[in-house]
Scaffold this active site. Structure first.
Site, PDB file in Angstrom:
ATOM      1  N   ARG A 181       0.853  -1.186   0.000  1.00 49.60           N
ATOM      2  CA  ARG A 181       0.000   0.000   0.000  1.00 49.60           C
ATOM      3  C   ARG A 181       0.891   1.239   0.000  1.00 49.60           C
ATOM      4  O   ARG A 181       2.043   1.178   0.419  1.00 49.60           O
ATOM      5  CB  ARG A 181      -0.910   0.015   1.227  1.00 49.60           C
ATOM      6  CG  ARG A 181      -1.851  -1.190   1.327  1.00 49.60           C
ATOM      7  CD  ARG A 181      -2.654  -1.117   2.617  1.00 49.60           C
ATOM      8  NE  ARG A 181      -3.592  -2.231   2.734  1.00 49.60           N
ATOM      9  CZ  ARG A 181      -3.328  -3.389   3.336  1.00 49.60           C
ATOM     10  NH1 ARG A 181      -2.129  -3.587   3.860  1.00 49.60           N
ATOM     11  NH2 ARG A 181      -4.229  -4.333   3.398  1.00 49.60           N
ATOM     12  N   LYS A 209      -2.040  -2.118   7.199  1.00 49.37           N
ATOM     13  CA  LYS A 209      -3.413  -1.713   7.514  1.00 49.37           C
ATOM     14  C   LYS A 209      -4.081  -2.771   8.375  1.00 49.37           C
ATOM     15  O   LYS A 209      -4.010  -3.958   8.101  1.00 49.37           O
ATOM     16  CB  LYS A 209      -4.197  -1.517   6.217  1.00 49.37           C
ATOM     17  CG  LYS A 209      -5.637  -1.059   6.419  1.00 49.37           C
ATOM     18  CD  LYS A 209      -6.324  -0.912   5.070  1.00 49.37           C
ATOM     19  CE  LYS A 209      -7.779  -0.501   5.244  1.00 49.37           C
ATOM     20  NZ  LYS A 209      -8.466  -0.404   3.934  1.00 49.37           N
ATOM     21  N   HIS A 295      -2.856   2.193  -5.623  1.00 50.15           N
ATOM     22  CA  HIS A 295      -3.679   1.026  -5.298  1.00 50.15           C
ATOM     23  C   HIS A 295      -3.950   0.165  -6.523  1.00 50.15           C
ATOM     24  O   HIS A 295      -4.133  -1.049  -6.403  1.00 50.15           O
ATOM     25  CB  HIS A 295      -4.999   1.466  -4.662  1.00 50.15           C
ATOM     26  CG  HIS A 295      -5.590   0.437  -3.752  1.00 50.15           C
ATOM     27  ND1 HIS A 295      -5.051   0.128  -2.526  1.00 50.15           N
ATOM     28  CD2 HIS A 295      -6.651  -0.382  -3.907  1.00 50.15           C
ATOM     29  CE1 HIS A 295      -5.768  -0.822  -1.953  1.00 50.15           C
ATOM     30  NE2 HIS A 295      -6.741  -1.143  -2.772  1.00 50.15           N
ATOM     31  N   ARG A 298      -1.287  -2.276  -6.763  1.00 46.89           N
ATOM     32  CA  ARG A 298      -1.526  -3.395  -5.840  1.00 46.89           C
ATOM     33  C   ARG A 298      -2.444  -4.434  -6.480  1.00 46.89           C
ATOM     34  O   ARG A 298      -2.222  -5.639  -6.356  1.00 46.89           O
ATOM     35  CB  ARG A 298      -2.130  -2.831  -4.559  1.00 46.89           C
ATOM     36  CG  ARG A 298      -2.300  -3.797  -3.417  1.00 46.89           C
ATOM     37  CD  ARG A 298      -2.621  -2.991  -2.168  1.00 46.89           C
ATOM     38  NE  ARG A 298      -3.279  -3.762  -1.136  1.00 46.89           N
ATOM     39  CZ  ARG A 298      -2.641  -4.496  -0.234  1.00 46.89           C
ATOM     40  NH1 ARG A 298      -1.325  -4.579  -0.257  1.00 46.89           N
ATOM     41  NH2 ARG A 298      -3.310  -5.148   0.705  1.00 46.89           N
ATOM     42  N   HIS A 321      -3.936  -9.256   3.724  1.00 42.23           N
ATOM     43  CA  HIS A 321      -5.388  -9.233   3.886  1.00 42.23           C
ATOM     44  C   HIS A 321      -5.812 -10.133   5.039  1.00 42.23           C
ATOM     45  O   HIS A 321      -5.227 -11.201   5.251  1.00 42.23           O
ATOM     46  CB  HIS A 321      -6.081  -9.722   2.610  1.00 42.23           C
ATOM     47  CG  HIS A 321      -6.025  -8.738   1.491  1.00 42.23           C
ATOM     48  ND1 HIS A 321      -6.040  -9.103   0.168  1.00 42.23           N
ATOM     49  CD2 HIS A 321      -5.948  -7.378   1.502  1.00 42.23           C
ATOM     50  CE1 HIS A 321      -5.974  -8.014  -0.593  1.00 42.23           C
ATOM     51  NE2 HIS A 321      -5.921  -6.966   0.202  1.00 42.23           N
ATOM     52  N   TYR A 330      -9.306  -8.667  -5.552  1.00 39.53           N
ATOM     53  CA  TYR A 330      -8.170  -8.009  -6.174  1.00 39.53           C
ATOM     54  C   TYR A 330      -7.747  -8.671  -7.472  1.00 39.53           C
ATOM     55  O   TYR A 330      -6.957  -8.107  -8.228  1.00 39.53           O
ATOM     56  CB  TYR A 330      -6.971  -8.004  -5.210  1.00 39.53           C
ATOM     57  CG  TYR A 330      -6.979  -6.869  -4.223  1.00 39.53           C
ATOM     58  CD1 TYR A 330      -5.971  -5.924  -4.212  1.00 39.53           C
ATOM     59  CD2 TYR A 330      -8.007  -6.730  -3.304  1.00 39.53           C
ATOM     60  CE1 TYR A 330      -5.974  -4.875  -3.301  1.00 39.53           C
ATOM     61  CE2 TYR A 330      -8.036  -5.693  -2.395  1.00 39.53           C
ATOM     62  CZ  TYR A 330      -7.018  -4.768  -2.402  1.00 39.53           C
ATOM     63  OH  TYR A 330      -7.045  -3.729  -1.505  1.00 39.53           O
TER      64      TYR A 330
END
Length: 363
Positions: A181, A209, A295, A298, A321, A330
């Site tokens: 990220r 995150k 992003h 990513r 994740h 994704y």
């Protein structure tokens, strides 16, 4: 036997002055921020809640503890009627938590000063329904990414300020290679690059995150996809141009040109990484009509890894994740039918052992 006097909490008291109400509202908001920080929520989550509360407060024009169900009906049923479901859910969640905080911490003071009893204006009848899903971003193809980074690399030889351009290029390469990220990339320190771990080296991502508003979650990311070679070039040939001292604790991997009094450089900002990537996309990938953001890189990383044989669980671990369902969102749907087929173009040079095997060796 005599009966005790029962006082209705809804009884009206002398009206407080505007200054007293404003002071109480400020105290409540300050306490709310501190309480959420004490719960371990990430700064970004707290800022998001405050932004949502500010938008509701701006529309309502009065303290939020005065909101009634009919006010919530008007706001969510009229003002946000055409808003994305994610916006509606975030606003309703922030409002519910804020009123719950009022009930727990400021109920008595609120009633003494204003006569109001805090209660959530959202109920089973007007609470926004739905599920917030990540929006699928379709990244460029592998040949398009090759074109982008090849043109960007050639530009480094003639650009006016080599160090900042090379730094932005290396950060974009890293995000595309291992799916970092933008905040994870910009908060890396030089000491977070662990060259001696695994086959290729690893990155210690300290500011990953968190899930559902939790604090930062750490993880180790193997430097596959030629990320190790990119980082070695950057650290050995570019980093020193910023004039920082690599021996200082907290020396940023991607520094800004600004130097602090303690001798450390500042960290590169979000906007610098985003704008440099957008400019490179406009210059070197003009035929691609999408918006290229960190992003999206990513998403590109996840799609390419899945296309080339890495299973979803390994990709989930790499991207950090919490849920496999998030990782599935994704993966570009156009790649699904190609799994197991040999891709026409390989984005970066890899050995014959296969990408999943390389990942397992790196881990």
């Amino acid at each position: 036997m005599s009966l005790a006097v029962v006082r209705d909490l809804r009884e009206r008291r002398p009206q407080a002055t505007a200054e007293e109400i404003a002071r109480l509202e400020t105290d409540v908001l300050s306490g709310f921020v501190l309480a959420r920080a004490s719960a371990g929520l990430a700064d970004g989550t707290i800022r998001s809640d405050l932004s949502n509360l500010e938008q509701i407060r701006l529309w309502f024009g009065r303290p939020l503890w005065e909101m009634e169900p009919r006010d919530a009906d008007s706001y969510f049923g009229t003002v946000l009627r055409q808003a994305p479901i994610g916006t509606r859910l975030c606003r309703s969640q922030a409002l519910s938590v804020y009123i719950e905080f009022l009930e727990l911490r400021f109920q008595a003071e609120l009633h003494t000063l204003t006569g109001h009893v805090a209660r959530c204006p959202l109920d089973e009848m007007n609470r926004p329904r739905g599920k917030k899903d990540a929006r699928l971003r379709i990244p460029p193809t592998a040949p398009e990414m090759n074109t982008l980074f090849s043109g960007w690399a050639q530009e480094l030889a003639t650009c006016r300020k080599f160090a900042p351009h090379a730094r932005n290029y290396a950060a974009a390469q890293l995000m595309a290679a291992v799916g970092l990220r933008v905040n994870e990339a910009r908060t890396l320190d030089l000491a977070d690059v662990k060259w001696d771990l695994g086959r290729f080296g690893k990155l210690h991502v300290r500011h990953g995150k968190g899930a559902r508003g939790s604090g930062p979650r750490e993880r180790m990311v193997p430097l596959i996809n030629d990320a190790a070679r990119t980082l070695r070039w950057y650290v050995e040939d570019v980093w020193g141009h910023f004039g920082g001292d690599h021996s200082l604790a907290g020396a940023p991997l991607f520094p800004s040109e600004r130097r602090w009094l303690n001798g450390l450089n500042g960290r590169i900002g979000y906007d610098a990484l985003r704008s440099s990537l957008a400019a490179a996309s406009t210059t070197h990938l003009p035929a691609w009509t999408g918006k290229l953001t960190p992003h999206v890189l990513r998403h590109f990383c996840a799609s390419q890894l899945y296309l080339e044989g890495m299973d979803l669980v390994a990709i989930q671990e790499l991207l950090g994740h919490s849920w496999i369902a998030t990782t599935m969102g994704y993966v570009n749907p156009r790649e699904l039918h190609q799994v197991g087929e040999k891709p026409q173009v390989t984005w970066s040079r890899r050995g014959s052992a296969g990408l999943r095997s390389l990942y397992e060796l790196a881990v």
